[in-house]
Design an enzyme around this catalytic site. Structure first.
Site, PDB file in Angstrom:
ATOM      1  N   ASP A  80       0.830  -1.201   0.000  1.00  0.00           N
ATOM      2  CA  ASP A  80       0.000   0.000   0.000  1.00  0.00           C
ATOM      3  C   ASP A  80       0.874   1.264   0.000  1.00  0.00           C
ATOM      4  O   ASP A  80       1.900   1.322   0.686  1.00  0.00           O
ATOM      5  CB  ASP A  80      -0.881  -0.017   1.256  1.00  0.00           C
ATOM      6  CG  ASP A  80      -1.923   1.074   1.288  1.00  0.00           C
ATOM      7  OD1 ASP A  80      -2.746   1.128   0.365  1.00  0.00           O
ATOM      8  OD2 ASP A  80      -1.905   1.872   2.238  1.00  0.00           O
ATOM      9  N   GLU A  92       1.486  -0.412  -4.992  1.00  0.00           N
ATOM     10  CA  GLU A  92       0.563   0.683  -5.291  1.00  0.00           C
ATOM     11  C   GLU A  92       1.429   1.944  -5.388  1.00  0.00           C
ATOM     12  O   GLU A  92       1.556   2.709  -4.442  1.00  0.00           O
ATOM     13  CB  GLU A  92      -0.491   0.847  -4.194  1.00  0.00           C
ATOM     14  CG  GLU A  92      -1.518   1.915  -4.549  1.00  0.00           C
ATOM     15  CD  GLU A  92      -2.343   2.380  -3.352  1.00  0.00           C
ATOM     16  OE1 GLU A  92      -3.518   2.737  -3.554  1.00  0.00           O
ATOM     17  OE2 GLU A  92      -1.817   2.402  -2.228  1.00  0.00           O
TER      18      GLU A  92
END
Length: 565
Positions: free
Chosen positions: A215, A284
């Site tokens: 993330d 990401e």
């Protein structure tokens, strides 16, 4: 696990399915999805034909941001199950030939994580506070934030420490939170932070996970000195950017894409290499331009990174051709596969976005009093987009429910919203709840079979009954069968490990038609108005529009795969 070509890592051409655990399937009837619910529905994913499952966070969390506020990186939230349930999920998935990636959230923790609680209890300048970005404020007595950064969820990116501790000595001290105030940012300049996260990686690798989705992979390291930036929060969301005045240079701000992040991923790459089975990382990394994003997937860093320019691309032939070409060239230059994705848990579902006036960048949610997408047009385009996605060489990511053609819940009542974006923006941004609504499994059951009681943590729109998995399983012309057939033919034809050659279909207007060959398959995606004839004597393998298939044409907003063998 399904075998790939000898010596070729599985992730180079995999189809990976994202599961948002709270919304996938509920086993105990409390209205919240859980790990046993996922285990019970893994057969659906095996039948669909995907290669791997990516689990969004299932860790203990106060749920200030849908589980992306982690209170324990080595546990399971009691609302979602236990570590034993996670072990069962891994065993069952592997038995079905499915690999499993888990979400890693290294940019920030929950404010309830023991590390942050210890930091608050410790004095200024302590080793405990050194794990996070605590800084003295500016202005008289430190009454103002240390800099002008804004939170991606709205408002300042800094909060006062004394508001949490109540201690006079903390007056003038602040902590950074790029996202919600309950998600304090870690300081990745700290060797102890790096050491602890390597322990976290080992914990899950030794449990048998096949890799990690990382993330905010581009955000761990901040610019030295934390300088002011006038780009604003909107330029930081989902890969947005600001161009420096008079320049083509993309400026993501001092909180993103700093060179220091690459040292972290090199060390993680070395760690993963000590485990068998081609363990993988996907980042990401919302970074522009493509050449800079490709730095995250150099041979000694991550294996993949999400392709946000493709996710945000307009439904336009020239724009799609450009983003596909640039993506393949940039990733190919470093020897990495390109990833393709249409939806995820942070954006409006593409079956709605493609029926929107602006088909490019996703708005931050859609509400009942907003202009509504054209549902029929969105679904028609979504079917065509699926054939585009799955025909491209590289790896494809699917978001749960897209194989059902699920639209966004665009009329979700505001009083049930839970996304911090909704609250921190003062209700000006609808947020992401509309794409996180629990899945419909059985049309004639309460809650569409999401769980045994019919309860769902967010309400489902009634029109989803027609899109339930059991209804579509019985309909060979459904979106579900289109995805299954496309995934199967993608594998049998080797499209994921193939190559792309742009071509022109006779008499087709190139401004409205995207056409390419991948191995022995001709892919025609018509984003224009004029129908395109299928080449004479050629067999249509797949068509997004049954009526077009019968007529031998690829009509407006449809796509076909044609056998050129």
């Amino acid at each position: 696990m399904r075998p790939g070509p000898e010596g070729v890592p599985w992730w180079r051409d995999a189809v990976i399915y994202q599961v948002y655990p709270k919304s996938f399937a509920d086993s105990d009837g409390d209205g919240v999805g859980d790990l046993p619910g996922i285990v019970a529905r893994l057969d659906h994913l095996a039948w669909l034909g995907v290669d791997a499952v990516w689990l969004s966070p299932f860790y203990p969390s106060p749920q200030a941001d849908g589980g992306y506020d982690v209170a324990d990186y080595c546990g399971v939230d009691p609302a979602l199950g236990t570590l034993a349930d996670l072990d069962e999920l891994l065993t069952r998935a592997h038995g079905l030939g499915l690999r499993v990636l888990v979400d890693l959230v290294p940019n920030h923790t929950s404010d309830e994580h023991p590390w942050f609680r210890a930091a608050l209890a410790a004095p200024t300048g302590s080793a405990e506070r050194g794990l996070y970005l605590f800084r003295p404020g500016s202005g008289p007595g430190g009454q103002d934030p240390p800099n002008n950064w804004q939170s991606i969820f709205g408002g300042p990116a800094w909060s006062r420490v004394d508001a949490l501790t109540g201690r006079v000595e903390d007056g003038g001290q602040w902590y950074l939170h790029t996202f919600d105030a309950r998600q304090p940012d870690l300081d990745w300049e700290s060797p102890l932070v790096r050491e602890r996260f390597e322990d976290v990686l080992r914990f899950w690798l030794e449990r048998g996970v096949d890799g990690f989705r990382v993330d905010v992979a581009h955000g761990l390291v901040k610019a030295e000195g934390l300088p002011d930036w006038d780009g604003g929060a909107t330029a930081m969301v989902m890969g947005g950017s600001a161009h420096a005045p008079g320049s083509d240079v993309v400026d993501l701000g001092p909180m993103f894409d700093q060179d220091g992040v690459h040292d972290i991923y090199r060390s993680w790459n070395r760690l993963l290499a000590t485990y068998p089975g081609d363990r993988a990382m996907v980042g990401e990394a919302c970074v522009e331009p493509a050449e800079r994003a490709a730095r995250y997937v150099r041979p000694d860093e991550m294996q993949q990174a999400f392709n946000f320019p493709f996710l945000q691309c307009r439904w336009d032939a020239e724009a799609l051709r450009r983003v596909v070409t640039v993506s393949l060239e940039a990733d190919g230059a470093v020897g990495a596969p390109t990833t393709w994705v249409l939806s995820n848990h942070d954006v409006v579902r593409h079956a709605s976005l493609l029926g929107w006036v602006d088909t490019g960048r996703s708005p931050n949610g859609i509400g009942a009093d907003d202009p509504q997408p054209d549902a029929a047009l969105g679904l028609r385009r979504a079917r065509a987009a699926a054939l585009l996605l799955l025909a491209l060489p590289g790896s494809a990511y699917l978001y749960q429910g897209e194989e059902l053609g699920l639209p966004e819940h665009t009329t979700l009542p505001d009083d049930v919203r839970q996304d911090p974006m909704w609250f921190r923006s003062g209700g000006t941004e609808r947020g992401r709840d509309g794409c996180r609504v629990p899945l419909p499994w059985q049309a004639d059951r309460p809650g569409f079979g999401f769980g045994p009681t019919g309860r769902t943590w967010l309400p489902q729109p009634p029109e989803w009954a027609a899109l339930a998995a059991d209804v579509q399983r019985d309909d060979p012309g459904s979106v579900l069968w289109l995805y299954r057939d496309a995934i199967g033919r993608r594998r049998s034809r080797g499209l994921g490990s193939g190559w792309l050659e742009w071509v022109r279909v006779d008499d087709a207007d190139p401004s409205g038609v995207l056409a390419f060959r991948n191995r022995d398959v001709l892919v025609v995606v018509n984003v224009g108005d004029a129908p395109v004839a299928v080449p004479d004597g050629r067999r249509v393998l797949l068509h997004s529009d049954p009526a077009g298939a019968a007529a031998g044409v690829v009509g407006a907003d449809s796509a076909a795969w044609v056998d050129m063998a």
